[in-house]
Scaffold this active site. Structure first.
Site, PDB file in Angstrom:
ATOM      1  N   SER A 100     -25.163  -4.325 -69.512  1.00 23.79           N
ATOM      2  CA  SER A 100     -24.654  -3.898 -68.199  1.00 23.79           C
ATOM      3  C   SER A 100     -25.043  -2.450 -67.893  1.00 23.79           C
ATOM      4  CB  SER A 100     -23.142  -4.089 -68.102  1.00 23.79           C
ATOM      5  OG  SER A 100     -22.457  -3.230 -69.008  1.00 23.79           O
ATOM      6  N   ASN A 101     -25.079  -1.584 -68.905  1.00 22.38           N
ATOM      7  CA  ASN A 101     -25.540  -0.210 -68.655  1.00 22.38           C
ATOM      8  C   ASN A 101     -27.026  -0.181 -68.337  1.00 22.38           C
ATOM      9  OD1 ASN A 101     -23.468   1.867 -68.769  1.00 22.38           O
ATOM     10  ND2 ASN A 101     -23.082   1.156 -70.848  1.00 22.38           N
ATOM     11  N   ARG A 131     -27.388  -0.881 -83.551  1.00 21.72           N
ATOM     12  CA  ARG A 131     -28.043  -0.593 -84.827  1.00 21.72           C
ATOM     13  C   ARG A 131     -27.976   0.909 -85.072  1.00 21.72           C
ATOM     14  NH1 ARG A 131     -28.500  -4.233 -88.230  1.00 21.72           N
ATOM     15  NH2 ARG A 131     -30.311  -3.252 -89.189  1.00 21.72           N
ATOM     16  N   ILE A 132     -27.657   1.278 -86.315  1.00 23.62           N
ATOM     17  CA  ILE A 132     -27.745   2.690 -86.684  1.00 23.62           C
ATOM     18  C   ILE A 132     -29.191   2.965 -87.038  1.00 23.62           C
ATOM     19  CG2 ILE A 132     -27.051   4.433 -88.361  1.00 23.62           C
ATOM     20  CD1 ILE A 132     -24.327   3.059 -88.507  1.00 23.62           C
ATOM     21  N   HIS A 142     -21.595   6.537 -75.533  1.00 25.00           N
ATOM     22  CA  HIS A 142     -20.566   6.182 -76.513  1.00 25.00           C
ATOM     23  C   HIS A 142     -19.223   6.071 -75.789  1.00 25.00           C
ATOM     24  CE1 HIS A 142     -18.683   5.915 -80.436  1.00 25.00           C
ATOM     25  NE2 HIS A 142     -17.778   6.782 -80.023  1.00 25.00           N
ATOM     26  N   THR A 174     -28.934  12.385 -82.479  1.00 26.49           N
ATOM     27  CA  THR A 174     -29.409  13.117 -83.653  1.00 26.49           C
ATOM     28  C   THR A 174     -29.199  12.223 -84.869  1.00 26.49           C
ATOM     29  OG1 THR A 174     -27.254  14.128 -84.098  1.00 26.49           O
ATOM     30  CG2 THR A 174     -28.737  15.315 -82.604  1.00 26.49           C
ATOM     31  N   LEU A 211     -24.390  10.448 -86.667  1.00 21.71           N
ATOM     32  CA  LEU A 211     -23.886   9.458 -85.714  1.00 21.71           C
ATOM     33  C   LEU A 211     -22.970  10.095 -84.671  1.00 21.71           C
ATOM     34  CD1 LEU A 211     -23.768   6.384 -85.057  1.00 21.71           C
ATOM     35  CD2 LEU A 211     -21.703   6.292 -86.459  1.00 21.71           C
TER      36      LEU A 211
END
Length: 198
Positions: free
Chosen positions: A17-18, A99-100, A117, A149, A152
């Site tokens: 949606s973003n 995913r990190i 976020h 960066t 996290l």
């Protein structure tokens, strides 16, 4: 403005949606004419991501790099970077990409990689932000657009929106109100970055 030369690549894992809000803003606010910018591609780590269907329907190239096909994060990130770099992105936009990313990926797109976020950073990094805000008795929650960066949810803040936490709020209800604001601030933050580019 000589042509469209600032490509935006968006990464999603779900409904997107973003991503859709950014695509719609790019058209409504004439980013191609004003900034030489367009959403050039949308990639997901899940073939089932509904946002891919929407993007394809809008004529935007899409692709899937399935993280389950890779034994190491580094190998997945390298494969994803290879797909992204075809488009020479001015910005890589994380829009619900679950995913990190490895330090190598973050370094590769340094100063071009942004995320949204669902909290007022630096509060509530990580997951379950809305329930944690309610559990802590916060009167306000919100969303933050920030540079990515290797740490996290810690990059420089580009934009924020504040949403009240209402009596009797559930995480789902709060998430819905925050998401409405995300759809406003994410396109706005992207546009500001485009405007600042040479």
């Amino acid at each position: 403005m000589s042509g469209v030369n600032k490509n935006i690549v968006i990464l999603i894992s779900g409904g997107g949606s973003n991503m859709a809000a950014i695509v719609q803003a790019s058209r409504a606010r004439q980013w191609p004419a004003r900034f030489g910018a367009k959403v050039a591609a949308v990639f997901s780590n899940k073939a089932t991501a509904q946002g891919l269907v929407w993007a394809a329907g809008e004529g935007i190239p899409t692709g899937v790099v399935d993280h389950r096909q890779f034994a190491q994060r580094e190998a997945f990130d390298a494969a994803l970077m290879a797909q992204i770099d075809v488009h020479s992105p001015a910005l890589v936009v994380l829009a619900g990409f679950m995913r990190i990313l490895t330090p190598g990926f973050v370094q590769h797109y340094q100063n071009r990689l942004i995320n949204i976020h669902p909290s007022l950073l630096p509060a509530f990094t990580g997951l379950n932000t809305h329930q944690r805000a309610i559990d802590m008795g916060c009167r306000f929650a919100g969303a933050t657009v920030h540079r990515v960066t290797s740490e996290l949810d810690h990059g420089a803040i580009l934009d924020q929106a504040v949403v009240p936490v209402l009596p009797g709020d559930t995480a789902e209800a709060l998430a819905g109100r925050v998401l409405t604001q995300e759809h406003i601030i994410y396109p706005r933050a992207v546009e500001r970055l485009l405007a600042a580019m040479p």
